[in-house]
Design a protein around this motif. Structure first.
Motif, PDB file in Angstrom:
ATOM      1  N   TYR A 131      12.373  44.838 -37.547  1.00 26.06           N
ATOM      2  CA  TYR A 131      11.651  44.088 -38.574  1.00 26.06           C
ATOM      3  C   TYR A 131      12.547  42.954 -39.037  1.00 26.06           C
ATOM      4  CZ  TYR A 131       9.297  43.411 -43.127  1.00 26.06           C
ATOM      5  OH  TYR A 131       8.645  42.904 -44.228  1.00 26.06           O
ATOM      6  N   CYS A 132      12.069  41.719 -38.919  1.00 23.81           N
ATOM      7  CA  CYS A 132      12.908  40.546 -39.192  1.00 23.81           C
ATOM      8  C   CYS A 132      12.374  39.749 -40.374  1.00 23.81           C
ATOM      9  CB  CYS A 132      12.970  39.655 -37.952  1.00 23.81           C
ATOM     10  SG  CYS A 132      13.683  40.432 -36.506  1.00 23.81           S
ATOM     11  N   LEU A 133      12.950  39.982 -41.519  1.00 16.08           N
ATOM     12  CA  LEU A 133      12.592  39.237 -42.725  1.00 16.08           C
ATOM     13  C   LEU A 133      13.819  38.555 -43.322  1.00 16.08           C
ATOM     14  CD1 LEU A 133      10.561  38.452 -44.959  1.00 16.08           C
ATOM     15  CD2 LEU A 133      11.074  40.644 -46.069  1.00 16.08           C
ATOM     16  N   SER A 134      14.876  39.317 -43.577  1.00 18.31           N
ATOM     17  CA  SER A 134      16.063  38.779 -44.256  1.00 18.31           C
ATOM     18  C   SER A 134      16.793  37.735 -43.408  1.00 18.31           C
ATOM     19  CB  SER A 134      17.039  39.910 -44.588  1.00 18.31           C
ATOM     20  OG  SER A 134      16.485  40.798 -45.527  1.00 18.31           O
ATOM     21  N   GLU A 135      17.467  36.832 -44.105  1.00 16.85           N
ATOM     22  CA  GLU A 135      18.289  35.808 -43.464  1.00 16.85           C
ATOM     23  C   GLU A 135      19.626  35.718 -44.191  1.00 16.85           C
ATOM     24  OE1 GLU A 135      16.079  32.164 -43.197  1.00 16.85           O
ATOM     25  OE2 GLU A 135      14.481  33.071 -41.983  1.00 16.85           O
ATOM     26  N   PRO A 136      20.603  35.029 -43.609  1.00 13.16           N
ATOM     27  CA  PRO A 136      21.924  34.966 -44.261  1.00 13.16           C
ATOM     28  C   PRO A 136      21.870  34.473 -45.709  1.00 13.16           C
ATOM     29  CG  PRO A 136      22.090  34.163 -42.012  1.00 13.16           C
ATOM     30  CD  PRO A 136      20.630  34.392 -42.278  1.00 13.16           C
ATOM     31  N   ALA A 143      11.207  34.943 -49.941  1.00 12.66           N
ATOM     32  CA  ALA A 143      10.266  33.830 -49.788  1.00 12.66           C
ATOM     33  C   ALA A 143      10.969  32.512 -49.489  1.00 12.66           C
ATOM     34  CB  ALA A 143       9.418  33.682 -51.048  1.00 12.66           C
ATOM     35  N   SER A 144      12.291  32.464 -49.648  1.00 15.08           N
ATOM     36  CA  SER A 144      13.035  31.233 -49.375  1.00 15.08           C
ATOM     37  C   SER A 144      13.557  31.175 -47.940  1.00 15.08           C
ATOM     38  CB  SER A 144      14.198  31.097 -50.363  1.00 15.08           C
ATOM     39  OG  SER A 144      15.173  32.111 -50.134  1.00 15.08           O
ATOM     40  N   LEU A 145      13.063  32.037 -47.060  1.00 20.16           N
ATOM     41  CA  LEU A 145      13.551  32.048 -45.684  1.00 20.16           C
ATOM     42  C   LEU A 145      13.348  30.681 -45.022  1.00 20.16           C
ATOM     43  CD1 LEU A 145      10.998  32.264 -43.422  1.00 20.16           C
ATOM     44  CD2 LEU A 145      10.802  34.525 -44.433  1.00 20.16           C
ATOM     45  N   ALA A 178       8.417  33.936 -40.162  1.00 18.35           N
ATOM     46  CA  ALA A 178       8.957  32.586 -39.966  1.00 18.35           C
ATOM     47  C   ALA A 178       8.101  31.579 -40.707  1.00 18.35           C
ATOM     48  CB  ALA A 178       9.003  32.249 -38.473  1.00 18.35           C
ATOM     49  N   ARG A 179       8.698  30.451 -40.992  1.00 19.91           N
ATOM     50  CA  ARG A 179       8.022  29.426 -41.790  1.00 19.91           C
ATOM     51  C   ARG A 179       7.214  28.498 -40.884  1.00 19.91           C
ATOM     52  NH1 ARG A 179       7.974  28.293 -46.630  1.00 19.91           N
ATOM     53  NH2 ARG A 179       9.694  29.716 -47.129  1.00 19.91           N
ATOM     54  N   GLY A 184       6.231  27.177 -49.581  1.00 16.98           N
ATOM     55  CA  GLY A 184       6.828  28.354 -50.205  1.00 16.98           C
ATOM     56  C   GLY A 184       6.393  29.634 -49.529  1.00 16.98           C
ATOM     57  N   ALA A 185       6.043  30.639 -50.339  1.00 13.23           N
ATOM     58  CA  ALA A 185       5.626  31.925 -49.784  1.00 13.23           C
ATOM     59  C   ALA A 185       4.361  31.790 -48.951  1.00 13.23           C
ATOM     60  CB  ALA A 185       5.410  32.936 -50.911  1.00 13.23           C
ATOM     61  N   ARG A 186       3.518  30.806 -49.278  1.00 15.27           N
ATOM     62  CA  ARG A 186       2.269  30.621 -48.538  1.00 15.27           C
ATOM     63  C   ARG A 186       2.481  29.921 -47.200  1.00 15.27           C
ATOM     64  NH1 ARG A 186      -1.426  27.804 -53.017  1.00 15.27           N
ATOM     65  NH2 ARG A 186       0.544  26.675 -53.264  1.00 15.27           N
TER      66      ARG A 186
END
Length: 387
Positions: A131-136, A143-145, A178-179, A184-186
């Motif tokens: 599961y890939c959500l978090s980033e450094p 939501a800021s990914l 991914a964005r 933003g979150a949307r």
């Protein structure tokens, strides 16, 4: 494109089938997990074949529909299996929880065609997900990914870095947020990325204080091409999908925490019965027996909390607040219980000759993953106040 519905599971009250499933799990724990846990932890060795064994036994797909290869079990049963696995070896119990989490997006938000195409293989026992959500730079503030997925014709071009990925570099598929826009979150979408996609690579695993046999690594997406048909849900729905998955995942972490705490209590009780000081077992001393009583009470309270939340999920009721409460209480309880277990064993508890110190190191990460316990308090508070 997406259904957005909860994963359909036939409601089954725990009975003979559930007891048989738990008996099978305990046999596997005693025969396959517990005997090798300490050695593999010490060697930083990922037991990939153990997950294949669990998969062939049907334990990697329990809460998903039978028509897609799942076990068709309610969460109330699945979480008890998870607790048993974690009591034997947390890296395996948490790994099963992560795999279940990684299947959730497709199972709950995919189209019928997508489910029929990919879900049976994901649930079949040979594949392992991540599961890939978090980033450094985006952990609690998910939501800021920044990882981007730009549509070029019928493919998304994915670039960026994901962090703290359990099974990173070993998984067969990655449910990836991914964005796709700057809203933003949307602007976040969910893609099902094959583990062997060109341009996808894993950094060396993190060196952790516990859970050393469970690989945790950064994932680098260097222009990874993902077919448009692998978009799960609609564009911009990814953050909603991620949060829905985390509600269920937090129950998995709660069950794992109770499993680790139960293992620590069992060790402490056995030690208190056999260790003699001043001519009698140390269990006879009130100070120590009270400590054991508090440990047992925390475990029972945590188990009741996560099972109550699971029953709400199985009944189709909202359970976000209850999942946060279960994750918060059970992981804090595990930290306290494992700390107390080390104390019961005294100096021996501080050595690697006994698993008490490993349980303590493992318990700590459970207060962090799937949303820190500070985030759980934030979730609970917002539900209470409406803000």
């Amino acid at each position: 494109m997406a259904t957005g519905s909860a994963v359909p599971v036939e409601r089954r009250l725990p009975g003979d089938e559930a007891r048989a499933l738990l008996d099978l799990t305990r046999d596997l724990v005693d025969g396959e997990l517990r005997p090798r846990a300490a050695a593999d932890e010490a060697a930083d060795r990922f037991p990939r074949e153990v997950f294949r064994t669990l998969g062939r036994s049907g334990l990697l797909s329990l809460p998903y529909p039978e028509r897609f290869g799942g076990g068709g079990q309610p969460y109330e049963v699945y979480l008890q299996v998870l607790e048993e696995l974690a009591a034997g070896w947390l890296a395996v119990g948490l790994g099963v929880s992560v795999h279940t989490l990684s299947c959730h997006a497709l199972a709950a938000f995919g189209t019928e065609e997508q489910r029929e195409r990919w879900l049976p293989a994901m649930l079949g026992g040979e594949q392992l997900g991540a599961y890939c959500l978090s980033e450094p730079q985006s952990g609690s503030d998910a939501a800021s990914l920044r990882t981007r997925a730009d549509l070029e014709g019928e493919e998304y071009l994915v670039s960026g870095t994901k962090a703290w990925i359990t099974h990173g570099g070993h998984a067969d598929f990655y449910s990836t947020m991914a964005r796709t826009s700057d809203e933003g979150a949307r602007g976040i979408s969910c893609l099902l990325v094959p583990g062997d996609a060109p341009g996808l690579s894993a950094a060396p695993p993190e060196h952790k204080m516990g859970m050393r046999s469970s690989p945790t690594a950064q994932l680098h997406f260097d222009g990874v091409r993902v077919a448009r048909e692998r978009l799960i849900g609609a564009e911009g729905q990814g953050f909603q999908i991620a949060l829905a998955a985390l509600d269920s995942g937090r129950l998995g972490i709660a069950a794992c925490a109770v499993g680790v705490a139960q293992a620590a209590l069992d060790l402490a009780v056995d030690w208190a019965r056999s260790r003699r000081q001043f001519g009698r077992p140390i269990a006879d001393f009130q100070g120590l027996s009270f400590l054991l009583a508090d440990m047992a009470t925390r475990i029972e309270a945590g188990r009741a909390l996560y099972l109550a939340a699971a029953r709400r999920r199985d009944d189709g009721l909202p359970f976000t607040r209850e999942a946060a409460m279960a994750k918060l209480f059970c992981t804090d309880a595990a930290m306290q219980v494992t700390t107390d277990a080390v104390q019961v064993l005294g100096g021996y508890g501080y050595t690697q000759d006994y698993p008490a110190e490993r349980y303590l190191r493992e318990a700590k990460v459970l207060q962090i993953v799937e949303g820190t316990n500070q985030i759980q308090r934030l979730v609970i508070g917002r539900h209470l106040t409406g803000h």
